[in-house]
Design a protein around this motif. Structure first.
Motif, short mmCIF file in Angstrom:
data_model
loop_
_atom_site.label_atom_id
_atom_site.label_comp_id
_atom_site.label_asym_id
_atom_site.label_seq_id
_atom_site.Cartn_x
_atom_site.Cartn_y
_atom_site.Cartn_z
N ALA A 146 -26.74 28.66 28.54
CA ALA A 146 -25.85 27.92 29.16
C ALA A 146 -24.49 28.71 28.96
N HIS A 147 -23.47 28.37 29.91
CA HIS A 147 -22.05 29.03 29.70
C HIS A 147 -21.41 28.48 28.37
N ARG A 148 -20.75 29.46 27.64
CA ARG A 148 -20.17 29.13 26.64
C ARG A 148 -18.82 28.17 26.84
N ASP A 149 -18.02 28.22 28.11
CA ASP A 149 -16.97 27.54 28.39
C ASP A 149 -17.30 26.24 29.18
N LEU A 182 -15.92 23.90 41.27
CA LEU A 182 -17.01 24.45 40.34
C LEU A 182 -16.79 23.04 39.28
N LEU A 200 -27.07 28.02 35.86
CA LEU A 200 -26.37 27.59 34.89
C LEU A 200 -24.76 27.29 35.18
N ILE A 239 -11.05 26.92 43.73
CA ILE A 239 -12.19 27.12 43.37
C ILE A 239 -12.95 26.46 42.07
N PHE A 240 -11.82 26.54 41.04
CA PHE A 240 -11.90 26.08 39.68
C PHE A 240 -12.44 24.75 39.84
N CYS A 253 -7.47 29.80 43.75
CA CYS A 253 -8.27 29.71 42.31
C CYS A 253 -8.16 28.45 42.16
N ALA A 254 -7.37 27.55 42.03
CA ALA A 254 -7.56 26.32 41.59
C ALA A 254 -8.53 25.55 42.16
N VAL A 302 -11.87 35.83 27.75
CA VAL A 302 -11.79 35.73 28.86
C VAL A 302 -12.73 36.78 29.92
N GLY A 303 -13.52 36.03 30.67
CA GLY A 303 -14.39 37.02 31.60
C GLY A 303 -15.59 37.15 30.98
N CYS A 348 -2.57 32.28 46.70
CA CYS A 348 -3.75 32.60 45.76
C CYS A 348 -3.80 31.67 44.50
N GLY A 349 -2.93 31.09 44.01
CA GLY A 349 -2.99 30.18 42.90
C GLY A 349 -3.69 28.97 43.35
N LEU A 350 -3.27 28.68 44.43
CA LEU A 350 -4.14 27.34 45.03
C LEU A 350 -5.49 27.54 45.21
#
Lengths: 272, 191
Positions: B108-111, B22, B85, B18-19, B15-16, B172-173, B11-13
């Motif tokens: 735009a996104h704040r992060d 992006l 965005l 996907i991150f 998510c990483a 977060v979110g 799961c961690g992999l």
């Protein structure tokens, strides 16, 4: 001492009495209540035609939505229309109530466009259905809206506006009366006003004197400028752009899961 | 125990991955367009009458936005959908374009691109560069509003720029508020 207390009570009583007339004025500022007098039939969004006469316009009592306009008869016993308008802005606060109309021939009802309450820079812009927008454009002799999707889009009402306008089928606009009674129009299609301020209605006091909507056609050049899309929105927005991102959260969760996996591995190795 | 470890790792992999995907998509897009504006559309903001102008399509690159003090530099793309965005700063299709009278709205996104916008203050210079030249804006004020406060991007006849992102910046979110930066037009150079 008694004399002093008596004087204080008298002063307090006088102060309370002085406050009483101020309350309706505050209420008027909140709901922007404005009495208007039309000397010519006026068509509102939802194809509600008001014969010439006196009416009351005010905002619906809503904290969250400050752009719902209600049009009543003079006695406020009947609602002719409830309209979801869109916000519009002036550079300078309106000194008087300002009503502007689209330019139409004298034989046709006038189509209301903007309403600014005295002191406000944010006003109400009335949005007509696509068909009516085309009709208005054809009356006023502007470019065919069919050729300009943007202009047609600008006049498209939101589903809520349509629903709200349809909620008032008994608009009792008395179209026959509107047609037969049609007085000599105060404004003709040839009138033009260079400055939007010149379209201001007559009395200065809101809700005290009826606002006479006579000298208020809009200059076509100004309309073209606004419909250029420079500031307009095709339909009233309900929210600001959704800039919330889940990218950071996904990364954070991923890092957390990998760390948890490492902890489990460590625990497993210690056990064995 | 071993199964739990494998599950968490997978799961961690994911998510990483996907991150990272992006991140790579965003950086690649920016690399392609920020350094070279020749791929951007030529904005037609001078032909008359204005309502007959040709408008960019969703996804078209309009130019780039730069706020030197805040180290913000990003490509600006027509549209405000999630894909736009994710890769760039979005230009609201119903808002004005550089050089046009009215309100230009960029979101735009704040992060990502607007991470440093939290430090924006009065007097900051925002430059919007297109293939026709550039337009500068000066920050007048900032504010935090609810997402339904659409008045802040309402109509105006002045040439102004409004930047929109989420607030709070450290949330977060999906953040519950919007951070708004208002700027007015200053100088321009067109060719």
């Amino acid at each position: 001492m008694k004399q002093r207390n008596y004087c204080l009570r008298l002063l307090a009583g006088a102060a309370l009495l002085a406050l009483i007339p101020a309350r309706p004025a505050l209420a008027d500022v909140w709901n922007k209540k404005t009495e208007v007098r039309f000397s010519h039939p006026v068509e509102l969004p939802g194809q509600v035609v008001l014969p010439s006469g006196e009416y009351v316009m005010k905002l619906m009592d809503s904290q969250s939505q400050r752009h719902i306009v209600q049009v009543f008869n003079k006695e406020q016993s009947h609602v002719y229309a409830t309209i979801l308008a869109i916000p519009t802005e002036r550079e300078k606060p309106a000194e008087r109530t300002i009503l502007t109309f689209y330019e139409t021939p004298a034989s046709q009802p006038m189509f209301i466009r903007h309403w600014y309450y005295p002191g406000d820079t944010i006003g109400q812009e009335f949005v007509y259905s696509k068909d009516r927008a085309k009709y208005i454009a054809s009356l006023s002799g502007t470019a065919s809206p069919g050729r300009d999707g943007r202009q047609a889009l600008q006049a498209r009402p939101s589903p809520e506006a349509v629903a709200m306008n349809q909620q008032e089928p008994a608009v009792a606009s008395e179209p026959e009366a509107a047609q037969s009674d049609a007085p000599a129009p105060a404004v003709t299609a040839t009138d033009s006003v260079d400055d939007a301020d010149a379209a201001a209605a007559v009395p200065a006091e809101p809700a005290a004197e009826p606002v006479d909507a006579e000298a208020a056609p809009e200059d076509q050049a100004q309309e073209a400028e606004v419909s250029s899309g420079a500031a307009g929105q095709s339909t009233p927005r309900e929210t600001l752009p959704a800039t919330a991102s889940l990218g950071g959260a996904v990364g954070l969760v991923g890092a957390g899961l990998l760390a948890a996996s490492g902890l489990v591995r460590g625990a497993r190795q210690r056990k064995s | 125990m071993q199964q739990l470890e494998r599950f968490l790792f997978a799961c961690g992999l994911t998510c990483a991955a996907i991150f990272l995907a992006l991140l790579v998509e965003r950086e690649w897009f920016q690399y392609r367009y920020v350094r070279d504006l020749s791929r951007a559309v030529v904005l037609d903001t001078t032909s008359s009458p204005p309502k007959k102008r040709v408008r960019p399509a969703d996804g078209d690159v309009l130019g780039k936005i730069e706020i030197a003090r805040l180290k913000i530099s990003a490509a600006v793309v027509e549209g405000e959908d999630a894909r736009t965005l994710r890769r760039a700063v979005g230009h609201l299709p119903d808002s004005a374009y550089p050089g046009e009278r009215g309100r230009m709205v960029l979101a735009a996104h704040r992060d990502t691109f607007f991470r440093n916008l939290r430090w924006a203050r009065e007097g900051d210079v925002v430059r919007m560069e297109t293939r026709r030249g550039w337009r500068e804006y000066v920050v007048e004020r900032t504010e935090v509003v609810n997402p339904d406060a659409v008045d802040v991007i309402g109509k105006t006849k002045r040439e102004v720029l409004t930047l929109v992102t989420c607030y709070p910046f450290d949330y977060v979110g999906p953040a519950p508020y919007r951070f708004i930066v208002h700027a007015k037009a200053r100088g321009a150079q067109w060719h």
